[in-house]
Design a protein around this motif. Structure first.
Motif, short mmCIF file in Angstrom:
data_model
loop_
_atom_site.label_atom_id
_atom_site.label_comp_id
_atom_site.label_asym_id
_atom_site.label_seq_id
_atom_site.Cartn_x
_atom_site.Cartn_y
_atom_site.Cartn_z
N LYS A 145 7.02 10.31 -24.27
CA LYS A 145 6.32 11.09 -25.29
C LYS A 145 7.16 12.30 -25.71
O LYS A 145 7.20 12.65 -26.89
N GLN A 146 7.83 12.91 -24.76
CA GLN A 146 8.65 14.09 -25.04
C GLN A 146 10.00 13.73 -25.64
O GLN A 146 10.54 14.46 -26.47
N HIS A 147 10.54 12.57 -25.23
CA HIS A 147 11.87 12.16 -25.69
C HIS A 147 11.86 10.68 -26.07
O HIS A 147 12.45 9.84 -25.37
N PRO A 148 11.21 10.31 -27.16
CA PRO A 148 11.15 8.89 -27.55
C PRO A 148 12.52 8.29 -27.85
O PRO A 148 12.68 7.07 -27.80
N GLU A 149 13.50 9.15 -28.15
CA GLU A 149 14.84 8.65 -28.45
C GLU A 149 15.53 8.06 -27.23
O GLU A 149 16.58 7.40 -27.36
N GLN A 150 14.95 8.26 -26.04
CA GLN A 150 15.58 7.76 -24.82
C GLN A 150 15.18 6.32 -24.48
O GLN A 150 15.63 5.77 -23.48
N LYS A 151 14.35 5.70 -25.31
CA LYS A 151 13.90 4.34 -25.03
C LYS A 151 15.06 3.37 -24.89
O LYS A 151 15.10 2.55 -23.98
N LEU A 152 16.02 3.45 -25.82
CA LEU A 152 17.14 2.52 -25.79
C LEU A 152 17.99 2.71 -24.55
O LEU A 152 18.44 1.74 -23.92
N LEU A 172 0.82 -1.21 0.00
CA LEU A 172 0.00 0.00 0.00
C LEU A 172 0.86 1.26 0.00
O LEU A 172 0.50 2.28 -0.62
N LEU A 173 1.99 1.21 0.67
CA LEU A 173 2.89 2.37 0.70
C LEU A 173 3.57 2.56 -0.64
O LEU A 173 3.82 3.69 -1.07
N PHE A 174 3.85 1.46 -1.32
CA PHE A 174 4.59 1.51 -2.58
C PHE A 174 3.74 1.94 -3.77
O PHE A 174 4.21 2.68 -4.65
N LEU A 175 2.49 1.52 -3.83
CA LEU A 175 1.66 1.72 -5.02
C LEU A 175 1.54 3.18 -5.47
O LEU A 175 1.62 3.45 -6.67
N PRO A 176 1.35 4.17 -4.58
CA PRO A 176 1.28 5.55 -5.06
C PRO A 176 2.56 6.00 -5.77
O PRO A 176 2.48 6.74 -6.77
N PHE A 177 3.71 5.56 -5.29
CA PHE A 177 4.96 5.90 -5.96
C PHE A 177 5.00 5.31 -7.36
O PHE A 177 5.45 5.95 -8.31
N PHE A 178 4.52 4.07 -7.50
CA PHE A 178 4.54 3.42 -8.80
C PHE A 178 3.62 4.12 -9.79
O PHE A 178 3.98 4.33 -10.95
N VAL A 179 2.43 4.51 -9.34
CA VAL A 179 1.47 5.20 -10.22
C VAL A 179 2.06 6.53 -10.69
O VAL A 179 2.01 6.86 -11.89
N LEU A 180 2.61 7.30 -9.78
CA LEU A 180 3.21 8.59 -10.14
C LEU A 180 4.42 8.38 -11.06
O LEU A 180 4.64 9.14 -12.01
N GLY A 181 5.21 7.35 -10.77
CA GLY A 181 6.37 7.06 -11.61
C GLY A 181 5.96 6.65 -13.01
O GLY A 181 6.62 7.02 -13.99
N LEU A 182 4.88 5.88 -13.12
CA LEU A 182 4.39 5.44 -14.43
C LEU A 182 3.95 6.64 -15.26
O LEU A 182 4.21 6.73 -16.46
N ARG A 183 3.29 7.60 -14.62
CA ARG A 183 2.88 8.81 -15.33
C ARG A 183 4.09 9.59 -15.83
O ARG A 183 4.11 10.08 -16.96
N ARG A 184 5.10 9.71 -14.97
CA ARG A 184 6.30 10.43 -15.37
C ARG A 184 7.03 9.72 -16.51
O ARG A 184 7.55 10.36 -17.43
N TRP A 243 11.76 9.16 -10.40
CA TRP A 243 10.42 8.64 -10.70
C TRP A 243 10.44 7.59 -11.80
O TRP A 243 9.74 6.58 -11.72
N VAL A 244 11.24 7.81 -12.82
CA VAL A 244 11.35 6.83 -13.90
C VAL A 244 11.93 5.52 -13.37
O VAL A 244 11.48 4.42 -13.73
N MET A 245 12.93 5.63 -12.48
CA MET A 245 13.57 4.42 -11.96
C MET A 245 12.68 3.67 -10.99
O MET A 245 12.92 2.49 -10.73
N VAL A 246 11.66 4.32 -10.43
CA VAL A 246 10.68 3.58 -9.62
C VAL A 246 10.04 2.50 -10.47
O VAL A 246 9.91 1.34 -10.05
N VAL A 247 9.66 2.85 -11.70
CA VAL A 247 9.01 1.89 -12.60
C VAL A 247 10.01 0.86 -13.10
O VAL A 247 9.74 -0.35 -13.07
#
Length: 247
Positions: free
Chosen positions: A64-71, A46-58, A111-115
Motif C-alpha cells: 500500500k505504501q510502495h506499490p512500485e515494489q510489486k515487480l 502451529l509454530l509457523f502460522l503466527p509468523f505467516f499472519v504477521l508477515g501477511l500484514r506487513r 517479514w515480507v519474505m516469510v510470505v
C-alpha cells in the motif's frame, strides 16, 4: 548491451552449475509429504502460522505504501523459486539445495519474505512434488522464517560493523542458507531421535551429512546473490538499491 550479456552469462553459469549437480527425480524435496510424524507436522504448523499472519500484514502494508515494489517482489520470489527448486538428495526424506531467501530478505526485510518464501514452498509442493502440504509448516519454519530473519540480522550487523555491502550480502545469503539446514536437521532429529544418544546424536548425524553438500552450495549461493544484486544496482532498478549503494 555488452554489460547485460556479460552479467546474464555469469548468472546462467551459476544456475547451470546448480542444475547439473541436482537430481531431477521427484523424491528430491525439502522434507517430503508424510515423512514427519503427525504430532511434529502439527507442531511446526502451529509454530509457523503466527509468523505467516504477521508477515501477511506487513506485506499488505508495504504494498500500500510502495506499490512500485510489486515487480521487485516478484523478482525476489522468482529468484527464491528457481534456486530452491534445484536439489541434491541428501538425508533420507530431504535434500540439499540453495534457498535464494537472502536476496529478498535484505531488500524487503524478513517479514515480507516469510510470505514470499511460503508461497514458493506451496507452489513447489503442488506443482513440483517438492516438499508437501503436511510438512509445509516445518519447511516454511526453516526456509521462510528462520532463513529470512538470519539473513536480515547478519546483513545489518555486517553494515554496522563497517563491512562492505558485498561482504555483508554474501554473508547474509550464505549463512541464511546454512541455518535453514541446521533447522531442518533439528526438525528431523526431534522427530527421529537416535536409539543411542537421542536428539543430539541424531542432530549431529543429520547436520554432518547435510554439511557435505550444503556448505559449497551456500558459498555459491552467496556469490550468485551478490552478482544479481550488483547487476540490478548497476541499472538503478529500484530506489532500494540506490539507498544501499550510498550506505
Amino acid at each position: 548491451m555488452k554489460k547485460i550479456i556479460r552479467w546474464s552469462s555469469i548468472v546462467a553459469l551459476f544456475v547451470a552449475y546448480f542444475w547439473m549437480t541436482s537430481e531431477q527425480e521427484a523424491y528430491a524435496m525439502h522434507i517430503m509429504e508424510g515423512f514427519l510424524p503427525v504430532r511434529w507436522a502439527l507442531f511446526w504448523w502451529l509454530l509457523f502460522l503466527p509468523f505467516f499472519v504477521l508477515g501477511l500484514r506487513r506485506l499488505v502494508r508495504t504494498l500500500k505504501q510502495h506499490p512500485e515494489q510489486k515487480l521487485l517482489m516478484a523478482l525476489a520470489g522468482a529468484f527464491t523459486f528457481v534456486l530452491s527448486a534445484l536439489k541434491i538428495p541428501s538425508v533420507t526424506g530431504s535434500s540439499s539445495h540453495p534457498t535464494g531467501i537472502g536476496f529478498g530478505s535484505v531488500l524487503f526485510g524478513p517479514w515480507v519474505m516469510v510470505v514470499i518464501g511460503t508461497i514458493v514452498l506451496l507452489f513447489q509442493a503442488l506443482l513440483l512434488a517438492h516438499g508437501g502440504l503436511t510438512t509445509l509448516g516445518a519447511n516454511a519454519m526453516s526456509m521462510a522464517v528462520v532463513g529470512p530473519f538470519v539473513a536480515y540480522i547478519i546483513y545489518r550487523l555486517g553494515r554496522k560493523s563497517l563491512l562492505s555491502q558485498r561482504v555483508s550480502l554474501f554473508l547474509a545469503a550464505c549463512l541464511s542458507d546454512l541455518v535453514t539446514y541446521v533447522t531442518t536437521s533439528l526438525q528431523l532429529a526431534l522427530a527421529f531421535p537416535a536409539p543411542d544418544g537421542g536428539v543430539m546424536a541424531s542432530f549431529g548425524k543429520f547436520a554432518g551429512i547435510f554439511a557435505i553438500t550444503q556448505v559449497p552450495l551456500a558459498v555459491t549461493e552467496g556469490i550468485l546473490t551478490v552478482i544479481v544484486w550488483n547487476w540490478l544496482a548497476s541499472y538503478q532498478a529500484s530506489p532500494l538499491f540506490q539507498k544501499e549503494k550510498g550506505a
